[in-house]
Write a protein that holds these residues in place. Structure first.
Motif, PDB file in Angstrom:
ATOM      1  N   SER A  79       0.855  -1.184   0.000  1.00  0.00           N
ATOM      2  CA  SER A  79       0.000   0.000   0.000  1.00  0.00           C
ATOM      3  C   SER A  79       0.890   1.233   0.000  1.00  0.00           C
ATOM      4  O   SER A  79       2.117   1.135  -0.090  1.00  0.00           O
ATOM      5  N   SER A  81       1.899   3.078   2.297  1.00  0.00           N
ATOM      6  CA  SER A  81       2.902   3.096   3.372  1.00  0.00           C
ATOM      7  C   SER A  81       4.237   2.495   2.918  1.00  0.00           C
ATOM      8  O   SER A  81       5.291   2.883   3.420  1.00  0.00           O
ATOM      9  N   THR A 157      -4.072  13.694   3.485  1.00  0.00           N
ATOM     10  CA  THR A 157      -5.418  13.121   3.412  1.00  0.00           C
ATOM     11  C   THR A 157      -6.184  13.277   4.718  1.00  0.00           C
ATOM     12  O   THR A 157      -7.411  13.251   4.733  1.00  0.00           O
ATOM     13  N   ASP A 184       5.623  12.265  -0.741  1.00  0.00           N
ATOM     14  CA  ASP A 184       4.496  11.341  -0.639  1.00  0.00           C
ATOM     15  C   ASP A 184       3.326  11.978  -1.387  1.00  0.00           C
ATOM     16  O   ASP A 184       2.751  12.958  -0.934  1.00  0.00           O
ATOM     17  N   GLN A 209      -4.881   2.571  -4.799  1.00  0.00           N
ATOM     18  CA  GLN A 209      -6.283   2.687  -4.350  1.00  0.00           C
ATOM     19  C   GLN A 209      -6.778   4.116  -4.221  1.00  0.00           C
ATOM     20  O   GLN A 209      -7.885   4.352  -3.765  1.00  0.00           O
ATOM     21  N   LYS A 210      -5.946   5.094  -4.627  1.00  0.00           N
ATOM     22  CA  LYS A 210      -6.352   6.493  -4.426  1.00  0.00           C
ATOM     23  C   LYS A 210      -6.874   7.076  -5.738  1.00  0.00           C
ATOM     24  O   LYS A 210      -8.024   6.877  -6.075  1.00  0.00           O
TER      25      LYS A 210
HETATM   26  N1  PLP Z   1       0.286   8.883   2.637  1.00  0.00           N
HETATM   27  C1  PLP Z   1      -0.901   9.474   2.444  1.00  0.00           C
HETATM   28  C2  PLP Z   1      -0.938  10.912   2.068  1.00  0.00           C
HETATM   29  C3  PLP Z   1      -2.079   8.741   2.612  1.00  0.00           C
HETATM   30  O1  PLP Z   1      -3.262   9.316   2.416  1.00  0.00           O
HETATM   31  C4  PLP Z   1      -1.998   7.385   2.974  1.00  0.00           C
HETATM   32  C5  PLP Z   1      -3.220   6.598   3.183  1.00  0.00           C
HETATM   33  O2  PLP Z   1      -4.321   7.091   3.239  1.00  0.00           O
HETATM   34  C6  PLP Z   1      -0.732   6.832   3.156  1.00  0.00           C
HETATM   35  C7  PLP Z   1       0.377   7.597   2.971  1.00  0.00           C
HETATM   36  C8  PLP Z   1      -0.598   5.424   3.561  1.00  0.00           C
HETATM   37  O3  PLP Z   1      -1.075   4.628   2.559  1.00  0.00           O
HETATM   38  P1  PLP Z   1      -1.698   3.202   2.839  1.00  0.00           P
HETATM   39  O4  PLP Z   1      -2.809   3.359   3.819  1.00  0.00           O
HETATM   40  O5  PLP Z   1      -2.152   2.804   1.480  1.00  0.00           O
HETATM   41  O6  PLP Z   1      -0.610   2.350   3.362  1.00  0.00           O
END
Ligand code: PLP
Length: 379
Positions: A79, A81, A157, A184, A209-210
């Motif tokens: 994901s 992260s 987010t 990021d 997924q975004k």
């Molecule tokens: N960075 C941002 C700006 C995010 O919005 C998110 C998740 O919403 C992440 C990192 C982490 O991503 P994930 O939850 O897909 O691991």
């Protein structure tokens, strides 16, 4: 019928059922178009085959168009992260000094990953709801010796704030010219204009997924030659997310792991659709979505959490009015109206709720969701 189909005549009787469809407005995961959903059911192929090499070439080419870069793009199962971890693990050594510009929950988490890898982390924090001020970042950076990297969240987010990257990357490059700039862009890339090369970003990553109209499970990352040079001497441990290894195998048309083939199919279809729409049209649609969402919410008398100068066009955080039980409101909207919004995160839990308007989203979808919200608030 194949032998394996004949061997499972009653299989359907015991299968779990699909969840009911909703007007799904989380800021990730996000809805996927029917064509993308259908691609998830395609047959498996060998991920080390000319067919898969063709998918890699198409997907990475289309990603380069949206990242606006000539750098390599690498994809990993994982994901958003894992973008933090790949950055920290590949480009730095224990004890290296990095500055993390944080404007919310996800910036804070980027810093936590850097700490987990024993970097010397200096946070440059801004009040939640605000974007990072380039002049303040410059002043703070000047006071930190030997900065090797500066991490920035493009779209926070948790607060619905988009940093304005151009002045930030400009001052960072001026003050600490040798530091790597890692951004990021998990919840902005593919929706908001983020020209990697023009912005002089060294490492840039996002998640499927975004904004990409694809289910969760793929992290897409790009690094330039400056970053790859740093990797040659960086000592942090890495294996799964080793970008140098991945660059070598992707160049030969295969990933250094078993690819989540269905997700690749889906991303391939989604990117083809986005490419057909065109980068500028996709960005313009998100500007329209952001403007519409904010205007509608304000016309209902609701207050927005983000400073309007930095309001995000992919997610809006709405301040709950005094006495509003956010959890109960979101539950009613889901159960009675089949509209799904997200709650607040960290210190904003119970204080805001968030509306995602990224990826497979059109004004009509958001209008329908906000109609339901308006009816609930009036009731
Ligand atoms: N960075 C941002 C700006 C995010 O919005 C998110 C998740 O919403 C992440 C990192 C982490 O991503 P994930 O939850 O897909 O691991």
């Amino acid at each position: 019928m194949t032998t394996s189909e004949q061997a499972q005549p009653n299989f359907a009787l015991t299968l779990p059922q699909a969840p009911a469809a909703t007007n799904f407005r989380l800021p990730g995961p996000t809805p996927i178009p029917p064509q993308v959903a259908a691609a998830g059911a395609w047959p498996m192929i060998n991920h080390r085959s000319p067919e898969f090499a063709a998918i890699i070439s198409r997907v990475t080419g289309n990603l380069q168009y949206f990242f606006q870069t000539s750098n390599t793009i690498l994809l990993f199962p994982g994901s958003g992260s894992s973008g933090w971890e790949a950055t920290v693990a590949n480009c730095f050594s224990p004890g290296d000094t990095v500055a993390v510009v944080s404007i919310g929950n996800f910036g804070d988490r980027f810093a936590l990953v850097a700490k987990a890898f024993n970097l010397d982390v200096h946070k440059i924090d801004f009040e939640w709801g605000q974007g990072a001020d380039a002049a303040v970042v410059a002043e703070k950076l000047k006071m930190i010796p030997n900065v090797r990297g500066v991490f920035v969240t493009h779209n926070e987010t948790s607060t619905g704030v988009t940093n304005i990257l151009a002045p930030l990357t400009q001052v960072i490059r001026q003050v600490v010219p040798d530091a790597l700039i890692a951004v990021d862009a998990v919840s902005s890339l593919g929706c908001v204009d983020t020209p990697m090369d023009a912005l002089d970003i060294d490492v840039l990553f996002t998640g499927s997924q975004k904004g990409w109209m694809t289910p969760p499970g793929l992290m897409m990352i790009s690094a330039n030659e400056r970053a790859f040079e740093a990797m040659k001497t960086a000592k942090n441990p890495r294996f799964i997310f080793d970008l140098q290894t991945a660059r070598g195998t992707f160049a030969k048309g295969n990933p250094p792991y078993t690819a989540p083939i269905s997700l690749w199919y889906q991303l391939d279809v989604a990117l083809t659709m986005m490419r057909a729409e065109g980068r500028d049209a996709v960005f313009a649609r998100h500007i329209e979505l952001g403007n519409y969402t904010r205007q509608r919410l304000q016309s209902m008398g609701l207050k927005l959490f983000a400073d309007p100068a930095y309001a995000s066009n992919t997610v809006t955080a709405v301040l709950a009015s005094d006495g509003t039980d956010v959890k109960a409101l979101l539950k009613t909207l889901k159960l009675e109206d089949t509209v799904v919004f997200a709650g607040g995160q960290g210190k904003l839990e119970g204080k805001v709720f968030r509306i995602g308007h990224m990826g497979y989203a059109h004004v009509e979808d958001i209008a329908e969701a906000l109609d339901a919200l308006e009816r609930r608030l009036q009731a």
